[in-house]
Design an enzyme around this catalytic site. Structure first.
Site, PDB file in Angstrom:
ATOM      1  N   LYS A 108       0.833  -1.737  -0.346  1.00  0.00           N
ATOM      2  CA  LYS A 108      -0.023   0.229  -0.268  1.00  0.00           C
ATOM      3  C   LYS A 108       0.854   1.236   0.010  1.00  0.00           C
ATOM      4  O   LYS A 108       1.974   1.602   0.754  1.00  0.00           O
ATOM      5  CB  LYS A 108      -0.962  -0.007   1.236  1.00  0.00           C
ATOM      6  N   ARG A 121     -10.395   9.779   2.230  1.00  0.00           N
ATOM      7  CA  ARG A 121     -10.811  10.489   4.076  1.00  0.00           C
ATOM      8  C   ARG A 121     -11.924  11.189   3.591  1.00  0.00           C
ATOM      9  O   ARG A 121     -12.062  11.788   4.784  1.00  0.00           O
ATOM     10  CB  ARG A 121      -9.231  11.238   3.889  1.00  0.00           C
ATOM     11  N   LYS A 149       1.374   9.512   5.619  1.00  0.00           N
ATOM     12  CA  LYS A 149       0.859   8.495   6.262  1.00  0.00           C
ATOM     13  C   LYS A 149       2.642   7.766   5.941  1.00  0.00           C
ATOM     14  O   LYS A 149       2.576   6.869   5.244  1.00  0.00           O
ATOM     15  CB  LYS A 149       0.559   7.345   5.614  1.00  0.00           C
ATOM     16  N   GLU A 162       7.311  -6.277   1.249  1.00  0.00           N
ATOM     17  CA  GLU A 162       6.333  -6.081   2.152  1.00  0.00           C
ATOM     18  C   GLU A 162       5.631  -7.762   1.682  1.00  0.00           C
ATOM     19  O   GLU A 162       5.103  -8.079   2.728  1.00  0.00           O
ATOM     20  CB  GLU A 162       5.355  -4.725   1.761  1.00  0.00           C
ATOM     21  N   LYS A 188      -2.444  -1.717  -3.857  1.00  0.00           N
ATOM     22  CA  LYS A 188      -3.065  -0.481  -3.739  1.00  0.00           C
ATOM     23  C   LYS A 188      -2.408   0.915  -3.930  1.00  0.00           C
ATOM     24  O   LYS A 188      -1.542   0.777  -3.019  1.00  0.00           O
ATOM     25  CB  LYS A 188      -3.852  -0.505  -1.979  1.00  0.00           C
ATOM     26  N   SER A 200     -10.483   5.453  -4.487  1.00  0.00           N
ATOM     27  CA  SER A 200     -11.396   6.842  -4.301  1.00  0.00           C
ATOM     28  C   SER A 200     -10.786   7.334  -5.900  1.00  0.00           C
ATOM     29  O   SER A 200     -11.866   8.053  -6.662  1.00  0.00           O
ATOM     30  CB  SER A 200     -11.359   7.412  -3.261  1.00  0.00           C
ATOM     31  N   TYR A 205     -15.645   0.667  -6.407  1.00  0.00           N
ATOM     32  CA  TYR A 205     -16.384   1.862  -6.386  1.00  0.00           C
ATOM     33  C   TYR A 205     -17.681   1.606  -8.323  1.00  0.00           C
ATOM     34  O   TYR A 205     -18.767   2.096  -7.170  1.00  0.00           O
ATOM     35  CB  TYR A 205     -15.952   2.966  -6.001  1.00  0.00           C
TER      36      TYR A 205
HETATM   37  C1  PBG Z   1      -7.558   3.485   5.458  1.00  0.00           C
HETATM   38  C2  PBG Z   1      -7.526   3.364   4.406  1.00  0.00           C
HETATM   39  C3  PBG Z   1      -7.112   4.107   3.631  1.00  0.00           C
HETATM   40  C4  PBG Z   1      -8.087   3.582   2.090  1.00  0.00           C
HETATM   41  C5  PBG Z   1      -8.399   2.518   2.448  1.00  0.00           C
HETATM   42  N1  PBG Z   1      -8.038   1.871   3.753  1.00  0.00           N
HETATM   43  C6  PBG Z   1      -6.912   5.143   2.979  1.00  0.00           C
HETATM   44  C7  PBG Z   1      -5.520   5.451   3.574  1.00  0.00           C
HETATM   45  O1  PBG Z   1      -4.964   5.188   3.997  1.00  0.00           O
HETATM   46  O2  PBG Z   1      -5.733   6.934   3.945  1.00  0.00           O
HETATM   47  C8  PBG Z   1      -7.703   4.186   0.745  1.00  0.00           C
HETATM   48  C9  PBG Z   1      -9.216   3.505   0.487  1.00  0.00           C
HETATM   49  C10 PBG Z   1      -9.324   4.756  -1.216  1.00  0.00           C
HETATM   50  O3  PBG Z   1      -8.903   5.394  -1.649  1.00  0.00           O
HETATM   51  O4  PBG Z   1     -10.883   4.452  -1.739  1.00  0.00           O
HETATM   52  N2  PBG Z   1      -6.161   2.842   6.562  1.00  0.00           N
END
Ligand code: PBG
Length: 310
Positions: A180, A190, A203, A219, A234, A260, A299
């Site tokens: 990720k 968010r 992050k 990982e 992701k 998203s 989505y």
């Molecule tokens: C939370 C999480 C996130 C997403 C899925 N789980 C956001 C992040 O890490 O800030 C993102 C999913 C998306 O953008 O559709 N840990």
């Protein structure tokens, strides 16, 4: 006849956002066409997924502001939004639908980070894992089928796996968000879980550097060794090379999350008249299959499953 890949509704996982109340639909401005649903409405969405042949839904809560705290302890409350939704869906739909639940603290913390902070605001790995284990057990107790840790702490898969086994949840799977990346594509998510205004900084101390590919393989290897049943890459479209490498180098189901920001870009292009929705969504999802993904979190799942069903 010579087509190498197929896309079907069985490839799809549909992410859904939960909010409090009854009979509520809250549209999310930065994700046009996506809403937060109250638990009673989430049950209806789950039934639609079943009718469309979508095997699994992914749940994310928008925790009320007064239940967020520095330690995110609401994540371990058996009556929280997530667990209430899991129990409601399971009692109405049984095992006709799989429920995948996100394990991370960001929807529950007052600072929007996925873990616990030390006095300097640095996310602490090992202290966070202890809370994640409680969160995962809480979700398993409510009936989650697949626990999906998205927090990117090191060592959490092994610790959660052991805790699940010791507590009798032998058949609960783990889908590790293994690779990720710290990404600008998560912005609308968010908003959806209400952490945009809370989050300070980024992050990058725990999510991956988008310049790296070999690191993603390390990982993934760690998460498999620790007991993951499947892994996730992701974001999705900008990281198809990573999906492909994982598919080639590890014999394990790999899922891609079309996140998203990717969804929002497609919808913005459609709205501007720059793209045809049906054509562009089909092409983008087939790209994941071509890269080697076993399935896709998107989505657009409901939209595309409806289309595929004719
Ligand atoms: C939370 C999480 C996130 C997403 C899925 N789980 C956001 C992040 O890490 O800030 C993102 C999913 C998306 O953008 O559709 N840990």
């Amino acid at each position: 006849m010579v087509r190498e890949n197929q896309l079907s509704s069985a490839d799809l996982i549909w992410p859904l956002f939960i909010t409090s109340g009854n009979s509520i639909e809250e549209p999310i401005n930065s994700l046009p066409g996506v809403s937060r649903w109250s638990v009673d409405n989430i049950i209806l969405r789950a039934k639609e997924a079943i009718a469309l042949g979508i095997p699994c839904i992914a749940l994310f809560p928008n925790t009320p502001a007064d239940k967020r705290s520095a330690d995110g302890v609401e994540s371990t409350n058996p009556e929280n939004l997530m667990c209430t939704a899991i129990r409601a869906i399971k009692s109405e739909c049984g095992d006709d639908i799989g429920i995948l639940t996100d394990v991370a603290l960001d929807p529950y913390t007052s600072h929007g980070q996925d873990g616990l902070l030390n006095n300097d605001g640095y996310v602490m790995n090992d202290e966070t894992i202890a809370t994640l284990v409680d969160q995962a057990l809480n979700q398993a107790q409510a009936g989650a089928d697949i626990i999906a840790p998205s927090d990117m702490m090191d060592g959490r898969i092994g610790t959660i796996r052991k805790a699940l086994e010791m507590n009798g949840y032998l058949n609960v799977q783990i889908m590790a968000y293994a690779a990720k990346y710290a990404s600008a594509y998560y912005g609308p998510f968010r908003d959806a879980v209400g952490s945009t205004d809370l989050l300070k900084g980024d992050k990058t101390t725990y999510q991956m550097d988008y310049a790296n590919s070999d690191e993603a393989m390390r990982e993934v290897a760690m998460d498999i060794n620790e007991g993951a049943d499947s892994v996730m890459v992701k974001p999705g479209m900008p990281y198809l090379d990573i999906v492909h490498r994982v598919h080639e180098e590890f014999c394990i189901p790999v899922y891609a999350y079309q996140v998203s920001g990717e969804y929002a870009m497609i919808e913005a292009a459609v709205k501007a008249g720059s793209a045809d929705r049906e054509a562009i969504v089909l092409e983008s999802l087939m790209g994941f299959k071509r890269a080697g993904a076993s399935g896709i979190l998107t989505y657009h799942a409901h939209y595309i499953a409806t289309l595929l069903q004719g």
